[in-house]
Design a protein around this motif. Structure first.
Motif, PDB file in Angstrom:
ATOM      1  N   TRP A   1       5.365   4.135   1.076  1.00  0.00           N
ATOM      2  CA  TRP A   1       4.670   2.876   0.853  1.00  0.00           C
ATOM      3  C   TRP A   1       5.114   1.850   1.884  1.00  0.00           C
ATOM      4  O   TRP A   1       6.169   1.986   2.507  1.00  0.00           O
ATOM      5  N   ASP A   2       4.262   0.833   2.065  1.00  0.00           N
ATOM      6  CA  ASP A   2       4.525  -0.231   3.027  1.00  0.00           C
ATOM      7  C   ASP A   2       4.312  -1.578   2.348  1.00  0.00           C
ATOM      8  O   ASP A   2       3.335  -1.769   1.610  1.00  0.00           O
TER       9      ASP A   2
ATOM     10  N   LYS B   1       0.853  -1.185   0.000  1.00  0.00           N
ATOM     11  CA  LYS B   1       0.000   0.000   0.000  1.00  0.00           C
ATOM     12  C   LYS B   1       0.886   1.231   0.000  1.00  0.00           C
ATOM     13  O   LYS B   1       1.936   1.254   0.647  1.00  0.00           O
ATOM     14  N   GLY B   2       0.478   2.290  -0.720  1.00  0.00           N
ATOM     15  CA  GLY B   2       1.268   3.508  -0.780  1.00  0.00           C
ATOM     16  C   GLY B   2       0.443   4.752  -0.556  1.00  0.00           C
ATOM     17  O   GLY B   2      -0.793   4.720  -0.615  1.00  0.00           O
ATOM     18  N   SER B   3       1.113   5.867  -0.306  1.00  0.00           N
ATOM     19  CA  SER B   3       0.420   7.153  -0.179  1.00  0.00           C
ATOM     20  C   SER B   3       0.144   7.765  -1.543  1.00  0.00           C
ATOM     21  O   SER B   3      -0.702   8.649  -1.678  1.00  0.00           O
ATOM     22  N   VAL B   4       0.877   7.270  -2.562  1.00  0.00           N
ATOM     23  CA  VAL B   4       0.715   7.752  -3.928  1.00  0.00           C
ATOM     24  C   VAL B   4       0.578   6.546  -4.842  1.00  0.00           C
ATOM     25  O   VAL B   4       1.323   5.566  -4.701  1.00  0.00           O
ATOM     26  N   ALA B   5      -0.380   6.580  -5.750  1.00  0.00           N
ATOM     27  CA  ALA B   5      -0.548   5.494  -6.717  1.00  0.00           C
ATOM     28  C   ALA B   5       0.474   5.669  -7.839  1.00  0.00           C
ATOM     29  O   ALA B   5       0.375   6.597  -8.643  1.00  0.00           O
ATOM     30  N   GLN B   6       1.453   4.798  -7.847  1.00  0.00           N
ATOM     31  CA  GLN B   6       2.524   4.915  -8.850  1.00  0.00           C
ATOM     32  C   GLN B   6       3.260   3.582  -8.952  1.00  0.00           C
ATOM     33  O   GLN B   6       3.456   2.896  -7.946  1.00  0.00           O
ATOM     34  N   ASN B   7       3.661   3.205 -10.141  1.00  0.00           N
ATOM     35  CA  ASN B   7       4.430   1.979 -10.329  1.00  0.00           C
ATOM     36  C   ASN B   7       5.896   2.198  -9.973  1.00  0.00           C
ATOM     37  O   ASN B   7       6.435   3.288 -10.144  1.00  0.00           O
TER      38      ASN B   7
ATOM     39  N   TYR C   1      12.853  -4.081 -17.472  1.00  0.00           N
ATOM     40  CA  TYR C   1      12.207  -4.021 -16.173  1.00  0.00           C
ATOM     41  C   TYR C   1      10.687  -4.115 -16.308  1.00  0.00           C
ATOM     42  O   TYR C   1      10.097  -3.627 -17.262  1.00  0.00           O
ATOM     43  N   ASP C   2      10.057  -4.727 -15.300  1.00  0.00           N
ATOM     44  CA  ASP C   2       8.606  -4.733 -15.214  1.00  0.00           C
ATOM     45  C   ASP C   2       8.202  -3.650 -14.212  1.00  0.00           C
ATOM     46  O   ASP C   2       9.029  -2.917 -13.697  1.00  0.00           O
ATOM     47  N   GLN C   3       6.904  -3.572 -13.953  1.00  0.00           N
ATOM     48  CA  GLN C   3       6.399  -2.552 -13.049  1.00  0.00           C
ATOM     49  C   GLN C   3       5.738  -3.203 -11.835  1.00  0.00           C
ATOM     50  O   GLN C   3       4.921  -4.116 -11.967  1.00  0.00           O
ATOM     51  N   PHE C   4       6.112  -2.737 -10.655  1.00  0.00           N
ATOM     52  CA  PHE C   4       5.541  -3.193  -9.397  1.00  0.00           C
ATOM     53  C   PHE C   4       4.437  -2.195  -9.039  1.00  0.00           C
ATOM     54  O   PHE C   4       4.720  -1.027  -8.756  1.00  0.00           O
ATOM     55  N   PRO C   5       3.165  -2.594  -9.073  1.00  0.00           N
ATOM     56  CA  PRO C   5       2.073  -1.627  -8.896  1.00  0.00           C
ATOM     57  C   PRO C   5       1.868  -1.240  -7.439  1.00  0.00           C
ATOM     58  O   PRO C   5       1.746  -2.097  -6.566  1.00  0.00           O
ATOM     59  N   ILE C   6       1.831   0.042  -7.170  1.00  0.00           N
ATOM     60  CA  ILE C   6       1.532   0.561  -5.833  1.00  0.00           C
ATOM     61  C   ILE C   6       0.284   1.433  -5.938  1.00  0.00           C
ATOM     62  O   ILE C   6       0.224   2.347  -6.766  1.00  0.00           O
TER      63      ILE C   6
END
Length: 693
Positions: free
Chosen positions: A150-151, A97-103, A114-119
């Motif tokens: 993020w956590d 979970k993050g404070s900002v939605a960003q990969n 590289y791939d993307q880790f979704p937050i």
């Protein structure tokens, strides 16, 4: 990298009802109260990453108020240490979970790009799949572009595997518990020599000095600690290398080795099991390497991963596969000072080094993907001896549903991974003929594609390392394709070689200051035999040397198709080129496994500026069944001139139309390296190639 749902049905079909989920690595961050307690794999990560990481509320917490420049300056390994198997699909499970939605960019198991880790701003539990491209089973996160918090609650790596028959382990050491001194006066020397092996070595800074002002290894000290006799290395204060800021140290100033009784234990492809108990006078992280028989004689940077010592006794247990790059390894080295330079005492006991017991000989497993016939390594057929030859037949005559189109031949049987790691590969093109004998070499994960599906008899002469294939019945052999020369006329205006290059003694510049590449459409394996043809000339006579590269500019081996001697008149070049053994699984830049994919022409063997011209290109398999380059267009031809970067040749069809001015979040050069938005040359963005000028 593939999404899980696209693979589920395929994996279920392949693995069958007996498939099970294997947990390869797992970390629950609620078990830790401080970031120093977390067992991060490999070299952990950059200082800028750990300045932003902490343990908060049972999670791995990331906090950043500004981006790093470049963004990949902030990177770390949150989980790993997996002894990955090439070609196996691994799944990363996460809760984040993050404070900002960003990969966040991430890389795993040797994959590029590289791939993307979704937050997102809500807790999400999800998965991402990786097909291992090499044995390095670590996940790398690059988070320098994320501003916020993020956590991560947990991470887990798994893979699906079928049930395999149990294996037997053979103990290899004779004094792993340190209870017996290296030279016991109560045992006759000839008995010691026969039954006793020094399995543990130590090195301490300043002890056992040599004539080169260095210090040599010695049979490890054995002392009584906590009521037991154990191996001890009294690590001394380690040096900081010249120019270091004090944070880095010479991690090999103090070392410990576990030595196998013979070189067969660490033969490439072997699986071994390692156990020992360990502690230290203070917490310390050590890394491990493979060495030769002589301790300190380095072979390969990675052995059994990092070992995190604490002041309490712990047990180390793991099963490992000897990688291709560890040829001739004999011992496992522990570098005892990678992260601190304090004087630390290291204690090791109860060492158990075991080797997987396997059937030895020659065994063949077969498949035919079109008929749904999958490899069954457990039941691989043994070769039988006939008049000094080793013979096996795959497929059954009179039963077309059993016809096979490819085989794997191994020197061991009893474990799938061991089978695939100990294969052989023919050198050259397979022909269906009693007279068509090929040499063969050792290799890993070699699938031998047959000229056609059918019933095949395979004959091997082990003493001469030769192999023959005869089809008893089956489909017609593949006919050669009609392959036309690619007519692209490539002109390279090579600039004068830089004779003021300060990096070269005498200022001589480099033969590769100007270069040209022919880029194949796929990676090639050692032993594949190809034909290379083209026409060529130059403004003034000149020699061009050639090399084997992976992607253009990513050097692997000094040899390729030999020298090309340009003159002022058009000439025809034709050669048969067999991919050398150095180009199949060679450890190249960054420690990744590399296969040849391009031929480099070094166009600065002479000092002068020159104009080189080439056209009418053919690069095909020797049997004519595959063209390795397109028969039209310029996408297989790459050019570099002095001071520039490799660029796709402009053949006048409007290459500028594919120039991208878009700022991309994931951009790489042709070597798979992450580059900034200011990078000039060929880049890969979202899976497509662009020229940035």
């Amino acid at each position: 990298m593939r999404k899980f749902f696209t693979l589920f049905a395929l994996l279920t079909c392949f693995l069958g009802a007996s498939a099970k989920e294997v947990v390869d690595a797992e970390v629950d961050f609620s078990k830790y109260t401080d970031i120093s307690e977390v067992p991060f794999p490999s070299w952990r990560g950059s200082e800028s990453a750990f300045a932003r990481l902490s343990i908060q509320d049972g999670c791995l917490h990331f906090h950043s108020e500004e981006a790093t420049d470049p963004t990949w300056d902030c990177q770390f390994f949150p989980i790993g240490g997996v002894d990955a198997e090439v070609g196996i699909v691994y799944t990363l499970h996460f809760k984040i979970k993050g404070s900002v939605a960003q990969n966040v960019s991430m890389l795993g198991f040797g994959q590029t790009p590289y791939d993307q880790f979704p937050i997102t701003t809500d807790w999400v539990e999800g998965t991402v799949d990786y097909e291992a491209a090499n044995n390095d089973g670590n996940i790398l996160m690059q988070c320098g572009g994320y501003i916020g918090d993020w956590d991560i609650a947990y991470l887990k790596i798994t893979h699906e595997a079928k049930e395999e028959r149990p294996v037997e382990w053979l103990e290899q050491l004779t004094n792993g518990d340190a209870e017996q001194d290296w030279a016991d006066p109560n045992i006759r020397w000839n008995d010691q020599e026969k039954n006793f092996t020094i399995c543990a070595w130590g090195k301490e800074k300043g002890r056992n000095m040599n004539e080169n002002d260095g210090w040599d290894p010695f049979p490890c000290d054995i002392e009584t600690v906590d009521g037991n006799r154990v191996f001890v290395v009294h690590g001394q204060v380690a040096d900081s290398p010249a120019g270091a800021d004090g944070a880095d140290v010479s991690s090999w100033d103090n070392q410990f080795w576990i030595q196998a009784p013979n070189s067969k234990v660490f033969k490439v492809g072997n699986q071994f099991k390692l156990h020992f108990r360990y502690k230290a006078s203070e917490a310390a992280t050590t890394n491990t390497q493979f060495h030769h028989q002589n301790p300190s004689d380095y072979v390969h940077w990675q052995a059994v991963g990092d070992v995190n010592f604490t002041t309490e006794w712990q047990d180390f247990d793991g099963v490992f596969t000897v990688p291709d790059a560890a040829t001739d390894a004999w011992s496992i080295a522990f570098n005892l000072n990678p992260q601190n330079k304090n004087a630390v005492n290291f204690y090791i006991d109860d060492i158990s080094l075991s080797l997987m017991k396997l059937d030895e000989g020659l065994f063949v497993a077969s498949s035919n993907p079109e008929k749904g016939i999958e490899y069954d390594f457990d039941n691989a057929a043994p070769f039988t001896s006939e008049d000094g030859l080793m013979v096996a037949t795959v497929g059954t005559q009179g039963k077309p549903n059993t016809w096979v189109s490819e085989v794997m031949i191994s020197t061991v049987r009893g474990n799938d991974r061991a089978f695939k790691s100990s294969t052989i590969k023919p050198v050259g093109t397979i022909e269906n003929s009693p007279e068509a004998w090929l040499d063969y070499t050792e290799g890993s994960n070699v699938k031998i594609k047959l000229p056609a599906a059918g019933v095949w008899t395979i004959t091997i002469v082990p003493d001469y390392k030769q192999i023959n294939f005869i089809k008893l019945e089956g489909e017609e052999d593949k006919a050669p394709l009609e392959i036309n020369p690619n007519p692209t006329h490539v002109t390279i205006n090579a600039l004068e070689r830089d004779f003021t290059n300060a990096e070269q003694e005498g200022g001589t510049g480099q033969a590769w200051d100007n270069q040209f590449w022919i880029l194949a459409n796929r990676p090639l394996s050692a032993g594949e035999t190809t034909i290379v043809q083209f026409k060529y000339k130059s403004a003034i006579p000149a020699k061009a040397s050639t090399q084997s590269h992976e992607q253009p500019g990513n050097y692997i081996h000094w040899a390729a198709i030999g020298d090309v001697n340009f003159t002022e008149e058009w000439q025809d070049f034709e050669t048969t080129f067999t991919v050398p053994s150095e180009c199949d699984g060679t450890m190249a830049d960054g420690g990744f496994l590399k296969n040849l994919q391009s031929i480099a022409f070094n166009l600065s063997e002479i000092k002068d500026a020159n104009t080189y011209e080439l056209k009418d290109f053919v690069w095909k398999l020797e049997d004519g069944t595959e063209s390795l380059i397109n028969q039209t267009g310029a996408q297989n031809f790459i050019v570099k001139v002095l001071g520039g970067t490799p660029e796709m040749f402009d053949d006048g069809t409007g290459i500028s139309n594919v120039v991208s001015n878009k700022v991309a979040t994931e951009t790489y050069n042709l070597s798979g390296q992450r580059v900034s938005k200011d990078y000039k040359g060929i880049v890969v963005t979202n899976g497509k190639k662009y020229i940035v000028k």
